[in-house]
Design a protein around this motif. Structure first.
Motif, PDB file in Angstrom:
ATOM      1  N   GLU A   1       0.824  -1.223   0.000  1.00 26.93           N
ATOM      2  CA  GLU A   1       0.000   0.000   0.000  1.00 26.93           C
ATOM      3  C   GLU A   1       0.850   1.261   0.000  1.00 26.93           C
ATOM      4  OE1 GLU A   1      -2.664  -0.287   3.328  1.00 26.93           O
ATOM      5  OE2 GLU A   1      -3.533  -2.148   2.543  1.00 26.93           O
ATOM      6  N   GLY A   2       2.073   1.123   0.527  1.00 30.43           N
ATOM      7  CA  GLY A   2       2.940   2.307   0.620  1.00 30.43           C
ATOM      8  C   GLY A   2       3.763   2.570  -0.634  1.00 30.43           C
ATOM      9  N   GLY A   3       3.720   1.636  -1.579  1.00 31.78           N
ATOM     10  CA  GLY A   3       4.519   1.819  -2.803  1.00 31.78           C
ATOM     11  C   GLY A   3       5.586   0.748  -2.922  1.00 31.78           C
ATOM     12  N   LEU A   4       6.047   0.544  -4.163  1.00 29.77           N
ATOM     13  CA  LEU A   4       6.917  -0.602  -4.444  1.00 29.77           C
ATOM     14  C   LEU A   4       8.407  -0.328  -4.304  1.00 29.77           C
ATOM     15  CD1 LEU A   4       5.192  -2.310  -7.497  1.00 29.77           C
ATOM     16  CD2 LEU A   4       5.009  -2.850  -5.080  1.00 29.77           C
ATOM     17  N   SER A   5       8.833   0.875  -4.607  1.00 29.07           N
ATOM     18  CA  SER A   5      10.267   1.159  -4.544  1.00 29.07           C
ATOM     19  C   SER A   5      10.477   2.665  -4.578  1.00 29.07           C
ATOM     20  CB  SER A   5      10.972   0.507  -5.749  1.00 29.07           C
ATOM     21  OG  SER A   5      12.342   0.803  -5.717  1.00 29.07           O
ATOM     22  N   PHE A   6      11.418   3.135  -3.761  1.00 31.43           N
ATOM     23  CA  PHE A   6      11.645   4.586  -3.712  1.00 31.43           C
ATOM     24  C   PHE A   6      13.062   4.969  -4.112  1.00 31.43           C
ATOM     25  CE2 PHE A   6       9.012   3.416   0.140  1.00 31.43           C
ATOM     26  CZ  PHE A   6       7.792   3.506  -0.515  1.00 31.43           C
ATOM     27  N   GLY A   7      13.977   4.002  -4.076  1.00 29.24           N
ATOM     28  CA  GLY A   7      15.385   4.342  -4.323  1.00 29.24           C
ATOM     29  C   GLY A   7      15.886   5.348  -3.305  1.00 29.24           C
ATOM     30  N   ALA A   8      15.353   5.250  -2.116  1.00 28.61           N
ATOM     31  CA  ALA A   8      15.721   6.158  -1.020  1.00 28.61           C
ATOM     32  C   ALA A   8      15.553   5.370   0.279  1.00 28.61           C
ATOM     33  CB  ALA A   8      14.808   7.382  -1.034  1.00 28.61           C
TER      34      ALA A   8
END
Ligand SMILES: Cc1ncc(COP(=O)(O)O)c(C=O)c1O
Ligand SMILES: N[C@H](C=O)CCC(=O)O
Length: 427
Positions: A81-88
């Motif tokens: 739900e929070g997202g798959l990938s941020f690169g952070a």
């Protein structure tokens, strides 16, 4: 009539080398097409034709709690739900690193990567960067992933396919990899003598689980530790299979021997693609951006993978009875299979440690690559196929491990043993 697995394999072979994305899965050494898996639940996997199998592979280790363990499943769904990938960076990366460094002996800092291969490649680079030396001693039959320098006398699929050294590895990459004989300290000592002052590290699977399961002889690991200290080399335990499986602290805890660097894989991702390497702070501080050893990864510390890993590791930490139960299950299964072989007068050498085991189809002792290779692989293949037909999914090679998990029940094990009693008489 052609099964769905057969049809899928035919299509796959036209567009994927060998029809698979990792060679062992092709089932070549057992002379049949692979099963294409549709779903899994607990201790069972289901193929594309709707057949159910008791799974003794567990995705090669990570499914220690069984497939779709609710605790892992829920954590993954929430993370999605929070997202798959941020690169952070994310908090979960800090949490998992804190959990591991607090509970695993000698791991003071840890870096997440995406596979066991990457973990080993990075640990070896860190060892070289830290010591300023180039040579690495590895053991014949130990598998450390497919980075160039590690594909020398490797185990797992390389051993199964009988490929001693991979094509495509430049001589220069392999020249710094020295190979010793597992359980043979003299072979290590000789290499230290021949390459005095040049050996950066000794790397091994503390329990070798990619040439079948080969146990370290009494004192072997401690003596290697001492030898490394005497020669100014680092000791790297590749715990991609043993980590969080033999004990929460892996082989380091189980045998009471501390390595300088440790590598982990799949199990810390709960089934998601994860690896990690960690160890002594002063070594890990050579890794960028702190130091001059470069290592990076766009998807490293992926939020969904971290959620799965964190949930699985927390469960293992909070439920130490898991280790006792899976060890007991494994011993029970292996004893039953051994009896079945004895009744049928099939010579077998059986190894078991914790929830890992292996049936070598040989009556001779197995303590290294050479002796493991003396097993009757054709007989193994007959055993494998007959058991598969009866609904028991073991690794499709003599040179892989049996993995027990928390979801296996006594009824599962009894069914497997009962079928093995019939099968052993026919192979
Ligand atoms: C001991 C060991 N090290 C390294 C690896 C490589 O891990 P991966 O397949 O995730 O790259 C494996 C398994 O494949 C392994 O069993
Ligand atoms: N022995 C390997 C993992 O531990 C098998 C997995 C693979 O190479 O696909």
């Amino acid at each position: 009539m052609e099964t769905k697995s057969e049809a899928l394999f035919e299509r796959a072979q036209k567009v994927i080398p060998g029809g698979v994305n990792s060679p062992v899965r092709a089932f070549r050494s057992v002379g049949r097409h692979p099963l294409f898996i549709e779903r899994a639940e607990g201790q069972y996997i289901y193929d594309a034709d709707g057949n159910r199998y008791t799974d003794y592979v567990g995705s090669w280790g990570p499914m220690i709690l069984g497939h779709k363990a609710p605790v892992v499943q829920e954590a993954v769904l929430k993370a999605l739900e929070g997202g798959l990938s941020f690169g952070a960076p994310t908090e979960r990366e800090v949490l998992i690193a804190e959990l591991i460094t607090q509970h695993v002996p000698g791991v003071e800092m840890i870096r997440m990567v995406n596979s066991g291969t990457e973990a080993v490649m990075s640990a070896v680079r860190a060892a070289r960067g830290f010591t300023g030396r180039s040579k690495i001693i590895k053991f014949e039959g130990c598998y450390h992933g497919h980075s160039d320098g590690m594909l020398v006398k490797a185990g797992s699929g390389v051993m199964t396919a009988g490929i001693p050294d991979s094509l495509g590895v430049p001589g220069g990459c392999a020249a710094d990899t020295l190979t010793a004989v597992y359980n043979d300290l003299d072979s290590v000592e000789q290499l230290f003598q021949q390459h005095r002052g040049d050996v950066a590290a000794v790397i091994l699977e503390p329990v070798a689980a990619n040439m079948g399961v080969v146990l370290p002889k009494e004192g072997f690991l401690q003596k290697l530790r001492n030898m490394c200290d005497t020669n100014g080399a680092l000791l790297i335990f590749d715990e991609v299979i043993t980590g969080f499986r033999l004990a929460f602290g892996g082989a380091q805890e189980y045998f009471g021997v501390q390595a300088d660097l440790v590598t982990y894989g799949k199990i810390i991702g709960g089934g998601m693609p994860v690896g990690a390497y960690g160890g002594r702070r002063e070594i890990m501080e050579t890794v960028a951006p702190l130091g001059g050893v470069y290592q990076a990864g766009t998807l490293s510390g992926n939020p969904v993978a971290m959620a799965a890993g964190l949930a699985q590791l927390r469960f293992l930490l909070d439920n130490p009875q898991v280790y006792g139960q899976i060890e007991q299950s494994c011993a029970y299964l292996v004893e039953g299979l051994q009896k079945a072989a004895a009744e049928a007068e099939v010579p077998l050498t059986v190894h078991q440690i914790g929830s890992l085991a292996c049936l070598f189809f040989t009556g001779s002792p197995v303590d290294d690559y050479g002796s493991a290779k003396s097993s009757d692989t054709k007989r193994f293949a007959r055993y494998f196929n007959a058991m598969l037909t009866r609904g028991h999914y073991f690794a499709p090679s003599q040179f892989e491990a049996i993995f027990l998990g928390y979801a296996h029940t006594k009824e599962d094990l009894d069914r497997t043993i009962q079928d093995a009693r019939g099968v052993m008489k026919t192979i």
